[in-house]
Each structure stands twice: as structure tokens, then as C-alpha cells.
Design a protein around this motif. Sequence first.
Motif, PDB file in Angstrom:
ATOM      1  N   GLN A  55      47.374  25.785  40.836  1.00 53.09           N
ATOM      2  CA  GLN A  55      46.410  26.859  41.093  1.00 53.09           C
ATOM      3  C   GLN A  55      46.015  27.470  39.763  1.00 53.09           C
ATOM      4  O   GLN A  55      46.645  27.204  38.741  1.00 53.09           O
ATOM      5  N   ALA A  58      46.429  33.070  37.308  1.00 50.27           N
ATOM      6  CA  ALA A  58      46.516  34.415  37.861  1.00 50.27           C
ATOM      7  C   ALA A  58      46.787  34.388  39.357  1.00 50.27           C
ATOM      8  O   ALA A  58      47.489  35.244  39.897  1.00 50.27           O
ATOM      9  N   THR A  59      46.234  33.390  40.034  1.00 49.63           N
ATOM     10  CA  THR A  59      46.479  33.248  41.469  1.00 49.63           C
ATOM     11  C   THR A  59      47.969  33.056  41.718  1.00 49.63           C
ATOM     12  O   THR A  59      48.545  33.653  42.624  1.00 49.63           O
ATOM     13  N   VAL A  61      50.379  34.037  39.728  1.00 53.59           N
ATOM     14  CA  VAL A  61      51.082  35.297  39.426  1.00 53.59           C
ATOM     15  C   VAL A  61      51.045  36.209  40.647  1.00 53.59           C
ATOM     16  O   VAL A  61      52.071  36.775  41.048  1.00 53.59           O
ATOM     17  N   THR A  62      49.869  36.327  41.275  1.00 52.50           N
ATOM     18  CA  THR A  62      49.759  37.162  42.474  1.00 52.50           C
ATOM     19  C   THR A  62      50.728  36.675  43.543  1.00 52.50           C
ATOM     20  O   THR A  62      51.420  37.468  44.184  1.00 52.50           O
ATOM     21  N   GLN A  65      54.363  37.451  42.505  1.00 52.88           N
ATOM     22  CA  GLN A  65      54.659  38.880  42.641  1.00 52.88           C
ATOM     23  C   GLN A  65      54.846  39.269  44.103  1.00 52.88           C
ATOM     24  O   GLN A  65      55.491  40.255  44.413  1.00 52.88           O
ATOM     25  N   TYR A  80      49.942  35.647  31.321  1.00 53.34           N
ATOM     26  CA  TYR A  80      50.317  35.712  32.744  1.00 53.34           C
ATOM     27  C   TYR A  80      51.827  35.614  32.955  1.00 53.34           C
ATOM     28  O   TYR A  80      52.395  36.431  33.684  1.00 53.34           O
ATOM     29  N   ASN A 133      37.010  30.256  36.698  1.00 50.11           N
ATOM     30  CA  ASN A 133      36.854  31.712  36.811  1.00 50.11           C
ATOM     31  C   ASN A 133      37.539  32.421  35.637  1.00 50.11           C
ATOM     32  O   ASN A 133      38.755  32.347  35.492  1.00 50.11           O
ATOM     33  N   ASP A 135      38.258  35.370  35.107  1.00 51.15           N
ATOM     34  CA  ASP A 135      39.173  36.470  35.441  1.00 51.15           C
ATOM     35  C   ASP A 135      40.551  35.981  35.856  1.00 51.15           C
ATOM     36  O   ASP A 135      41.482  36.767  35.951  1.00 51.15           O
ATOM     37  N   ARG A 136      40.675  34.705  36.194  1.00 50.91           N
ATOM     38  CA  ARG A 136      41.997  34.279  36.659  1.00 50.91           C
ATOM     39  C   ARG A 136      42.450  32.950  36.080  1.00 50.91           C
ATOM     40  O   ARG A 136      43.592  32.562  36.279  1.00 50.91           O
ATOM     41  N   GLU A 164      37.041  27.981  41.188  1.00 45.91           N
ATOM     42  CA  GLU A 164      38.277  28.682  41.513  1.00 45.91           C
ATOM     43  C   GLU A 164      39.347  28.458  40.437  1.00 45.91           C
ATOM     44  O   GLU A 164      40.064  29.363  40.063  1.00 45.91           O
TER      45      GLU A 164
ATOM     46  N   LEU B 163      34.113  29.175  49.270  1.00 49.03           N
ATOM     47  CA  LEU B 163      34.973  28.977  48.100  1.00 49.03           C
ATOM     48  C   LEU B 163      34.785  27.570  47.533  1.00 49.03           C
ATOM     49  O   LEU B 163      34.785  27.358  46.330  1.00 49.03           O
ATOM     50  N   ASP B 168      30.678  31.013  43.188  1.00 45.06           N
ATOM     51  CA  ASP B 168      30.917  32.432  42.874  1.00 45.06           C
ATOM     52  C   ASP B 168      29.827  33.045  41.996  1.00 45.06           C
ATOM     53  O   ASP B 168      30.109  33.688  40.991  1.00 45.06           O
ATOM     54  N   TYR B 181      38.504  38.257  47.412  1.00 47.67           N
ATOM     55  CA  TYR B 181      39.450  37.305  46.810  1.00 47.67           C
ATOM     56  C   TYR B 181      39.518  37.520  45.294  1.00 47.67           C
ATOM     57  O   TYR B 181      40.602  37.584  44.718  1.00 47.67           O
ATOM     58  N   VAL B 184      41.529  40.623  44.529  1.00 48.08           N
ATOM     59  CA  VAL B 184      42.981  40.430  44.697  1.00 48.08           C
ATOM     60  C   VAL B 184      43.529  39.631  43.526  1.00 48.08           C
ATOM     61  O   VAL B 184      44.534  39.992  42.915  1.00 48.08           O
ATOM     62  N   GLU B 185      42.828  38.533  43.174  1.00 43.89           N
ATOM     63  CA  GLU B 185      43.314  37.673  42.096  1.00 43.89           C
ATOM     64  C   GLU B 185      43.224  38.365  40.747  1.00 43.89           C
ATOM     65  O   GLU B 185      43.937  38.012  39.819  1.00 43.89           O
ATOM     66  N   GLY B 186      42.310  39.334  40.634  1.00 47.38           N
ATOM     67  CA  GLY B 186      42.193  40.081  39.385  1.00 47.38           C
ATOM     68  C   GLY B 186      43.114  41.282  39.357  1.00 47.38           C
ATOM     69  O   GLY B 186      42.969  42.166  38.511  1.00 47.38           O
ATOM     70  N   PHE B 187      44.052  41.363  40.306  1.00 44.48           N
ATOM     71  CA  PHE B 187      45.038  42.448  40.408  1.00 44.48           C
ATOM     72  C   PHE B 187      44.398  43.808  40.673  1.00 44.48           C
ATOM     73  O   PHE B 187      45.001  44.835  40.435  1.00 44.48           O
ATOM     74  N   TYR B 189      43.852  45.896  43.159  1.00 43.27           N
ATOM     75  CA  TYR B 189      44.171  46.114  44.562  1.00 43.27           C
ATOM     76  C   TYR B 189      43.402  47.296  45.163  1.00 43.27           C
ATOM     77  O   TYR B 189      43.152  47.329  46.362  1.00 43.27           O
TER      78      TYR B 189
END
Lengths: 251, 231
Positions: A55, A58-59, A61-62, A65, A80, A133, A135-136, A164, B163, B168, B181, B184-187, B189
Amino acid sequence: MKLIRVALIFLVGLAPAAAQAPLRIAAAADLTPVLPPILAEFQKATGIHAEATFQASATLVTQIQNGAPFDIFFAANVAYPQRLVDAGLAEESVPVVYAKGTLVLWTRKDSGMGAPSLALLRSSALKRLAIANPDRAPYGKAAVSALQSLGLYRSLKPRLVTAENIAQAAEFADSANADAGLISLTSAKTAQMTAAGSYFVMPRDSYPPLEQAAVVLKHAAAPEAAQKFLDFVLSAPVQAQLAQSGLAPAK
Amino acid sequence: MDWQALILTLKLAAITTAILLAIAVPLAALLVLGRARWLAALEAVTALPLVLPPTVLGFFLLVLLGPRTAFGRAIVALLGHPLAFSFSGLVVGSVIYSLPFAVQPVVAGFAAVNPALVDAARLLGASTPRLVWTVLAPLARRSLATAAVLSFLHTVGEFGVVLMLGGDIPGATRTLSIALYDQVEGFDYAAATHTALVLLGMSLAALAVLYASGVARGAGPESARRGARHG
């Protein structure tokens, strides 16, 4: 009632199989083509069966966590896994760098774009450029930094399509839905992508180095096996193998 | 709040719903009034998206209808771009993905209309389109409303297909479920909670209005038999 009893007996029957859990690896998507042969060799050498989930970093990591049952995490950057260290979820106090990634520009041979180069990124014929992406996915972030430092980000931004993760960015370019992709060298070096297209290594100084780091996770079900696997990856033969697959050695 | 994603999602759902109603009414009439054996196969095909993983659909649209196939090249010639990463691609995906949610309530509604009324209309010489337009559709209007609301909400809730083939792109393919999504993935919340509550509230409100209007309570003449189960 009878149905429930049958279902329960069935589930109990499955339990022993679940008790012999394999080593569970959370791995960055750029490792998708790289890790499976290494897992097979690891099993041959140690008898430990390992399974990997790929994946965007960041996905993962989420997921970790929020209690995902992984034993070890191989990310595509240092930040990360550092996040997991900070959250007290890692065994290590510092993430262990295991390789360095390389960003490449890839196009299909039949895309009509010609050989990939920086000139291609300036071409107006480039309608859609796939990136991961930002951001992740660390490779997505590297792609944006590279475009920014080359002064191309503003003109290309409306033409970017965001995948993704980095493996999906490669798939977007390989399926010809995107004209080109900024992808990982590990994807570009696979048999499929080598046959279908060609790549251009993006200038090394155009993005911050993609140092990839790993951590053993605190709640690992198999911490010794996880540590063994990390040592295996850092061993000279496997590091040489990683270099073959597009990941430069850690040191 | 990602307003652009909200507006895009509503637009996608509205266009999808309009197309689906235009498809569902004639299709349901064919399934209910027709006698041919192959109609069972057709009904099965229309129900497929209920049980197929969205990834199957995403894969078909991305790869089999991508520019590497002849069909995909025809699409590129027609639209000027591949289906993937475009709003029109999402419309195509959504129409297929939500098809059963439009067809099944309408079939149930048409099937529940008193057969004597259908026979009477036929005896008086009504053609099939006229029969559908003046007898079946008005009597099954609550089922049509159900079909519209369910198609709309199901499209708003679409995730897997978008997806896989969305890319995106803000304003073109970043729907609310994808924005959530990303958050969430970018933390992030806090933003994710906000988006999730908007989606939850929107869906709950629409369903509450639908149920309060009595559609699923046997209030309509057509819902007594099959409508209650399907509504």
C-alpha cells in the motif's frame, strides 16, 4: 440453531490453522515487484513463511496506528516509520534505512510520445501524467518536488492524475490511460514494463533522496522473525539483489 | 469542507439518476410485460452490479475499455480522452454500478400493478409505450421515487470504482467519498469527521424522507405485495 452450531464447529476447525500465523509485512507499494522473490528466499533460508501487504506508506501507517496486525513495516521514506516511533508503536528508536529509491519517467513504446526525457514533460502532447498521491505516497511527494524544482509543476498540475499508490501510477501509464508516469524504478524494471515501455531517470538533485526505512512493530506477533527478516534484507546478497531491482543499497 | 467535491458528487449523482430512470422504466416494462425466456437472463445481468465487487467494474473500465483495446480507442476518438480520469467516465461507471438500484424497485412497482388494469388497457387498444406511460408509471410512481432516491444515494456512496479509475482530480473525479479517504490517509481526522457526517446526514435525511412518505409502508397501491420488500 443447528446452522449456528455447524458454523461454530467450522470456525473452531479453522482455529489451529490461524495459530501458525505467518510473518506479516506491511510494505510500501514500490516494493510490490521486489519483495515476493526475497520472501521466497527468506523462507528457504529460515523456514519462516512471510506474507506482504502492499500500500502507499501513509495508508499503512493509518492502518498500523489503528491496530492492523503487522509485524514489520517497510516504508518508502523515513518520515512515516518515524511517525510510528514517535507514537511508541515501533521497537526501534530510529527507523532503519534499508534502501534508496529512484524516481523515473516512464512511457509506453506505442504511446507516440517518443523516448521519455525532460523534453517530454514540456511537451503539449503530454495530456495526462500519472503520479502517486503526494499526500500519502513518498514517490508522489518526490514527483511533485521534482516537477517543482524543474519549474514544470505549474504547467503540468492540471494534467496530473493521482494514483492511490506508486504501483497504481505505473498501472495507469502501462494501461495507456495516462500518457506517461512518474513512477518507481522498481516498477520500471519489471519484465512487463520493460517489454512495454522505456524510462528516463529523473535528475537526482531534483527531489530529496528517497531513503526508505523500516521498523519492527511493538505489538508484533512474531518479533524475532521480524528482526530476522530485517537483518536478511540488510545482508549483502539481498542488498545486491535490491540494487538489481531498482533500489540502491542503504549504505 | 471540500465544497468542490460535494458539488461534484451531487452533480454526478443527479446525472446518473436521470440516466438511470430513463433506462429503468423501459427496461422494467420489458421485464414485467415480456414473456420471452431470455428475459430471465437479462434480469440477472441487470442485478449483477449488486453482487459484483466494484473492483471488477473498475478493472473493466480502466483496462478493457482503456486506450489499448479497439473499443477503448473508439471511445478516445469519440470523447477525445479515455474514460478513465474523466467525469464522463465516472458517469458511465456510476450508471452501471447503480443500475440494479433503479431497475429493481421499478420492476417491483410495475409487477404489483393489478393485472386487470393492464388487461383492460390492452383491450382498449393501448400500445405498450402508452400502457407504461399512462397506467404503469403513474400507479408505480412511489416505486419510481424509491428508484430515484436509491440510485442517487448509491452513487453518492460509490467508492471502489472511483478509486480505481478516477485519478483523484479535483473538480473532475474527486468525489466526496474519495475526499474523505484522502483526509483519513492524510491524518486529518477533523476534516474526515466533518465529511463523514455530511455524507451520513445526507443519506439519512434522504432515506428518512423516502420512508416517511410511506413508500415502504404499503401506502401506495403497488407496494402492498412486492414493493414493501424492495422499497
